[in-house]
Design a protein around this motif. Structure first.
Motif, short mmCIF file in Angstrom:
data_model
loop_
_atom_site.label_atom_id
_atom_site.label_comp_id
_atom_site.label_asym_id
_atom_site.label_seq_id
_atom_site.Cartn_x
_atom_site.Cartn_y
_atom_site.Cartn_z
N GLU A 91 -41.87 29.73 -31.36
CA GLU A 91 -41.07 30.80 -30.44
C GLU A 91 -40.59 31.63 -31.53
OE1 GLU A 91 -37.54 29.84 -27.61
OE2 GLU A 91 -36.91 29.79 -29.87
N LYS A 92 -40.40 31.54 -32.82
CA LYS A 92 -39.69 32.63 -33.65
C LYS A 92 -40.98 33.52 -33.89
CE LYS A 92 -36.06 30.20 -36.04
NZ LYS A 92 -34.99 31.37 -36.28
N SER A 93 -42.26 32.98 -33.86
CA SER A 93 -43.49 33.87 -34.04
C SER A 93 -43.94 34.92 -32.97
CB SER A 93 -44.65 32.69 -34.63
OG SER A 93 -45.27 32.27 -33.44
N GLY A 94 -43.19 34.25 -31.85
CA GLY A 94 -43.50 35.33 -30.79
C GLY A 94 -44.40 34.67 -29.49
N LEU A 95 -44.52 33.18 -29.76
CA LEU A 95 -45.31 32.42 -28.70
C LEU A 95 -44.29 31.87 -27.66
CD1 LEU A 95 -47.77 30.57 -31.20
CD2 LEU A 95 -48.53 32.08 -29.38
N LYS A 96 -44.91 31.84 -26.49
CA LYS A 96 -43.84 31.20 -25.28
C LYS A 96 -44.29 29.68 -24.93
CE LYS A 96 -42.18 35.34 -24.24
NZ LYS A 96 -41.85 36.04 -25.40
N CYS A 97 -43.34 28.79 -25.14
CA CYS A 97 -43.49 27.57 -24.64
C CYS A 97 -43.33 27.38 -22.89
CB CYS A 97 -42.63 26.59 -25.28
SG CYS A 97 -42.85 25.78 -26.64
N VAL A 98 -44.21 26.98 -22.40
CA VAL A 98 -44.18 26.79 -21.15
C VAL A 98 -44.02 25.40 -20.40
CG1 VAL A 98 -45.84 28.68 -20.46
CG2 VAL A 98 -46.86 26.28 -20.69
N ALA A 99 -44.26 24.33 -21.44
CA ALA A 99 -43.86 23.06 -21.31
C ALA A 99 -44.01 22.32 -22.25
CB ALA A 99 -44.65 22.52 -19.98
N LEU A 100 -43.12 21.22 -22.49
CA LEU A 100 -43.06 20.38 -23.55
C LEU A 100 -43.11 18.98 -23.09
CD1 LEU A 100 -40.82 22.72 -24.25
CD2 LEU A 100 -40.94 21.93 -26.61
N ASN A 101 -43.91 17.94 -23.76
CA ASN A 101 -43.58 16.75 -23.41
C ASN A 101 -43.20 15.81 -24.45
OD1 ASN A 101 -45.89 13.84 -23.58
ND2 ASN A 101 -44.49 14.24 -21.70
N GLU A 102 -42.15 14.83 -24.21
CA GLU A 102 -41.78 13.93 -25.16
C GLU A 102 -41.20 12.83 -24.41
OE1 GLU A 102 -40.44 11.89 -28.38
OE2 GLU A 102 -41.39 13.80 -28.54
N ILE A 103 -41.30 11.53 -25.19
CA ILE A 103 -41.20 10.38 -24.45
C ILE A 103 -39.64 9.83 -25.28
CG2 ILE A 103 -42.04 8.95 -26.49
CD1 ILE A 103 -42.79 6.87 -24.32
N ASP A 104 -39.04 10.59 -26.29
CA ASP A 104 -37.72 9.91 -26.76
C ASP A 104 -36.68 10.49 -25.84
OD1 ASP A 104 -36.16 8.63 -29.03
OD2 ASP A 104 -35.21 10.56 -28.58
N LYS A 105 -35.82 9.99 -25.15
CA LYS A 105 -34.87 10.66 -24.32
C LYS A 105 -33.93 11.45 -25.13
CE LYS A 105 -31.28 6.98 -23.74
NZ LYS A 105 -30.43 6.33 -23.00
N TRP A 106 -33.33 10.96 -26.61
CA TRP A 106 -32.37 11.68 -27.16
C TRP A 106 -33.02 13.03 -27.51
CZ3 TRP A 106 -28.05 10.06 -26.01
CH2 TRP A 106 -27.86 8.54 -25.96
N ALA A 107 -34.34 13.02 -27.76
CA ALA A 107 -34.96 14.24 -28.24
C ALA A 107 -35.14 15.17 -27.25
CB ALA A 107 -36.34 14.06 -29.11
N CYS A 108 -35.26 14.63 -25.92
CA CYS A 108 -35.57 15.54 -24.64
C CYS A 108 -34.06 16.28 -24.56
CB CYS A 108 -35.86 14.62 -23.57
SG CYS A 108 -37.60 14.34 -23.54
N ASN A 109 -32.97 15.29 -24.50
CA ASN A 109 -31.88 16.00 -24.39
C ASN A 109 -31.49 17.01 -25.40
OD1 ASN A 109 -31.44 14.11 -22.41
ND2 ASN A 109 -29.99 12.72 -23.55
N THR A 110 -31.99 17.03 -26.55
CA THR A 110 -31.87 18.00 -27.76
C THR A 110 -32.45 19.19 -27.26
OG1 THR A 110 -31.55 16.50 -29.47
CG2 THR A 110 -32.30 18.71 -29.98
N LEU A 111 -33.77 19.26 -26.88
CA LEU A 111 -34.56 20.24 -26.24
C LEU A 111 -33.88 20.78 -25.12
CD1 LEU A 111 -37.96 18.59 -26.28
CD2 LEU A 111 -37.26 20.31 -27.99
#
Length: 412
Positions: A91-111
């Protein structure tokens, strides 16, 4: 007397790559000219000598920069996103995240907590179909865990990798068909199963239509990260694209623990106070005796024997044990648990592990990036992350590639 120097001669004299000299030409740092007779691009000798004088005047000045502006919006689909280290860097380099997949619920909550606008797909990657992103995403990234394959045939195919998370990574790349895919992993992947696992991955990406750029292991300390962490980078370019990808240039300046935790170039204030793990009293007594930059061999011999147990007689360095980091060195690689015996990373002045925010600083997360879950969950998320600044520099190299790719489709 010849007044001009060729690109090769100038590169050798200045001690910089030809690519850096080409960039310097564009940025006006050292301009190339046309040699009157041959019409080749050359450099005036006096310009090079003037520049060399400047370089020697301020030898500390950093002349490398990987920064590049995206010519248009570029999109990323991130797999195995964790707590977002790579995603924030991209993101800092100028790229746009359209979707992120992650299985860990705590990491998902962080995102979700930090980026409510991100589309976080929580759950097992096996349960998701990504076809809706076909030809709509420029980059697929993923830090898939390293798992062995079964080697039924000589040439490993996609079907042979079923049941592994690399299979899922390759399946998504096949479904989405991005211009470039980036896999990242631990350095150990190079030697896993005597290199067969990595070769298997390369042959699978080849089968689904991607050429692999020669593998590199990037050292985080060369990319504005105050930590001796290494990541293996696997870059695939779709076979219809005839544009070269170039890894980010390493920086000369190495940042230390003081740069991570104190106000300076990396951060504009001292590290915020936060909760942190503690050593049991028995371990604290031992670590109290270890000086900054010291480890178990700096203890009295009797305490070494008691602390190390059977390991004392095995020889070898085991330099991570009873290790206190010094202010004037980068941190050793952070792990998922800051107080485990094999990998102590003791604070320079106080006999304790790094706090959660200190951990985050060493991984170059911004202070405003908050981590969800218990303290143990937070340490795990930070320890598993790609350092943000490494992600940013990698992002610049992806942007440069995509700029070149889209320019090649619409030459002026």
């Amino acid at each position: 007397m010849n007044k001009y120097l060729s690109l090769s001669e100038t590169s050798e004299l200045v001690g910089k790559s030809k690519a850096t000299l080409r960039r310097w030409d564009k940025e006006g740092i050292l301009k190339a000219v046309r040699e009157p007779v041959s019409n080749y691009r050359v450099y005036k000798k006096k310009d090079v000598e003037t520049l060399l004088g400047k370089l020697f005047e301020d030898v500390e000045e950093e002349t490398i920069s990987n920064f590049v502006e995206p010519n248009q919006d570029y999109s990323v689909l991130e797999l195995f996103a964790g707590a977002g280290g790579l995603a924030v860097g991209l993101e800092k380099s100028g790229l746009k995240c359209v979707a992120l997949n992650e299985i860990d619920k705590w990491a998902c909550n962080t995102l979700r907590q930090n980026r409510p606008n991100w589309n976080v797909l929580e759950g097992d990657i096996k349960d998701f179909n990504f076809s809706e992103y076909k030809n709509k995403v420029d980059v697929v990234t993923g830090g898939f865990p390293c798992q062995a394959f079964s080697y039924a045939g000589k040439k490993l195919g996609l079907k042979d990798a079923r049941g592994t998370l690399f299979y899922e990574f390759a399946r998504v790349v096949q479904e989405v068909s991005p211009a470039i895919c980036i896999g990242e992993n631990v350095r150990g992947l190079l030697s896993h199963e005597k290199g067969k696992t990595l070769q298997g991955m390369i042959s699978i990406l080849d089968e689904i239509g991607y050429n692999i750029v020669p593998i590199q292991v990037l050292k985080a300390i060369n990319y504005k990260v105050p930590q001796k962490r290494e990541r293996l980078i696997l870059v695939g370019i779709r076979k219809d694209i005839n544009v070269k990808y170039k890894y980010p240039d390493p920086y000369k300046k190495i940042y230390n623990l003081s740069d991570a935790l104190k106000k300076g170039e990396l951060f504009n204030k001292n590290v915020p106070k936060s909760e942190g793990a503690k050593y049991p009293e028995s371990k604290k007594k031992v670590l109290d005796l270890v000086p900054p930059k010291g480890y178990w061999r700096d203890l009295p011999v009797e305490i070494q024997k008691e602390y190390m147990g059977g390991s004392f007689f095995l020889g070898g360095g085991k330099t991570g044990m009873a290790r206190r980091i010094g202010w004037d060195e980068p941190s050793l690689t952070l792990t998922c648990s800051p107080a485990q015996k094999q990998t102590e990373r003791c604070h320079p002045d106080e006999t304790r592990p790094f706090t959660v925010r200190e951990y985050a600083r060493v991984q170059t997360f911004p202070d405003e990036w908050k981590f969800n879950g218990s303290m143990a969950q937070q340490y795990k998320q930070i320890g598993n992350a790609v350092p943000v600044n490494l992600g940013r520099e990698l992002g610049y190299s992806i942007v440069a590639f995509l700029n070149d790719y889209y320019n090649s489709l619409n030459p002026k």
